[in-house]
Design a protein around this motif. Sequence first.
Motif, PDB file in Angstrom:
ATOM      1  N   CYS A   1      -6.172  -4.564  -0.066  1.00 43.42           N
ATOM      2  CA  CYS A   1      -5.290  -4.142   0.501  1.00 43.42           C
ATOM      3  C   CYS A   1      -4.660  -5.374   2.175  1.00 43.42           C
ATOM      4  CB  CYS A   1      -5.672  -2.762   1.287  1.00 43.42           C
ATOM      5  SG  CYS A   1      -5.521  -1.671   0.467  1.00 43.42           S
TER       6      CYS A   1
ATOM      7  N   CYS B   1      -2.683   5.871   2.141  1.00 40.20           N
ATOM      8  CA  CYS B   1      -2.488   5.098   1.711  1.00 40.20           C
ATOM      9  C   CYS B   1      -3.967   4.232   1.464  1.00 40.20           C
ATOM     10  CB  CYS B   1      -1.573   3.729   2.637  1.00 40.20           C
ATOM     11  SG  CYS B   1       0.092   5.027   2.529  1.00 40.20           S
ATOM     12  N   GLU B   2      -4.148   3.895   0.866  1.00 43.64           N
ATOM     13  CA  GLU B   2      -5.549   2.957   0.082  1.00 43.64           C
ATOM     14  C   GLU B   2      -5.611   2.059   1.759  1.00 43.64           C
ATOM     15  OE1 GLU B   2      -8.725   1.167   0.051  1.00 43.64           O
ATOM     16  OE2 GLU B   2      -8.482   3.159  -1.043  1.00 43.64           O
ATOM     17  N   THR B   3      -6.462   1.725   1.943  1.00 44.30           N
ATOM     18  CA  THR B   3      -6.602   0.642   3.403  1.00 44.30           C
ATOM     19  C   THR B   3      -8.020  -0.318   3.705  1.00 44.30           C
ATOM     20  OG1 THR B   3      -7.080   1.978   4.863  1.00 44.30           O
ATOM     21  CG2 THR B   3      -4.866   2.275   4.665  1.00 44.30           C
TER      22      THR B   3
ATOM     23  N   SER C   1       0.891  -0.912   0.140  1.00 41.36           N
ATOM     24  CA  SER C   1       0.200  -0.547  -0.001  1.00 41.36           C
ATOM     25  C   SER C   1       0.879   1.085   0.038  1.00 41.36           C
ATOM     26  CB  SER C   1      -0.667   0.054   0.758  1.00 41.36           C
ATOM     27  OG  SER C   1      -1.753   1.207   1.348  1.00 41.36           O
TER      28      SER C   1
END
Length: 365
Positions: free
Chosen positions: A186, A179-181, A61
């Motif tokens: 993910c 960040c993509e979480t 990520s």
Amino acid sequence: MEKYLKHKLVDLFLKVYTRKADFTQSRIEFNKLEEKKFSNIIIYSTTALGDFLMNTPAIHSIRNRFKDAFITLICHQNFKSFLENGVDWDRVITWNNKINNVPRLLKEIKESGTPDIAIILHSHNPYDYLSAIMSGAKFIFRDNYSKNELIEKWLTNYVDEYTGHIIQRKLELIKPLGCETASKSCIEMRVPCHVNSIKKDHLSIGFQMGASSSERCWPVRNFVQVASYILHNDNTTQIVLVGSPNDIQLQQEFIKLLPGEFHSRVNQLVGKTTLVELTQTINELDLLVTGDTGPMHIAIALKVPTVSLFVTAAPFATGPYQDPELHKVILGSIMSLNKKIHIMDVISSDMVISEINKVLRVRYK
């Protein structure tokens, strides 16, 4: 007391080194940034194999968020060859978590310039955040597993109290970076080395009998009972024994207890593979039976079905987190009535055989 003194000495040293009482001003500076743009990032993951694999979703990520950044991964020296071709970092540096190797670590970090931010996903304090600060990183993110004011005062961001899976815990730590979480992808672990797909004309079921401590090892005789059932009921299935050199005695005991008629159908690979070779071996399995181990996490990352055995470890924190349809978790209870037996013996061979049959029926229906 010894640990406290280490923290206290590091605290005093950093006060002199930075000419500050703490690092909390960095939180204000971080929040003032209009855009979180970092071009040089160092990431610490210097502990066990399973820890590293559970860090890979967060590392991936970070890479996706900072595509043009130069990312240095600081890892345990045993894993360098396993990690050096990973696509989510540009350089690998090894460190043994010891104070006497901090000067070498700093020299290697600075060969790629001064880092903008250090992200400590899993490492040993107090020398991890000490070296991160000494590297010149302006911001320090660290996953703490307990409250400690002597550590917290030197961090920009940290997690200490979190109930849930370790993978999600790491993602929570890096969330302020943008960040993509939250997406399903993910949480997926990744292996850093290439693996090949092969065609087989038989089933291969792997056994990982060793673990980080004896109390996490399911007794060998139980593995033998499961193997005997499998090999008796299908004359083509093969058993593959995997593990580190420390597990060789378990393999020897297994072969000694297994009926001789089945020996030719057991592939004895304990202590014979590098991490890269182990990853390829696990990729060729149809199922892995294991405790809470590094090979379990490799199998999960490769989407190889598992039957995992937990008694003293907590599957909600370290067990399978992705692809639940591929993984069966058996959780045994510790009770006063069974304290005279091996703690893992609360999980019976019949329970494991039942779960193996369920997994194989679903996969090959």
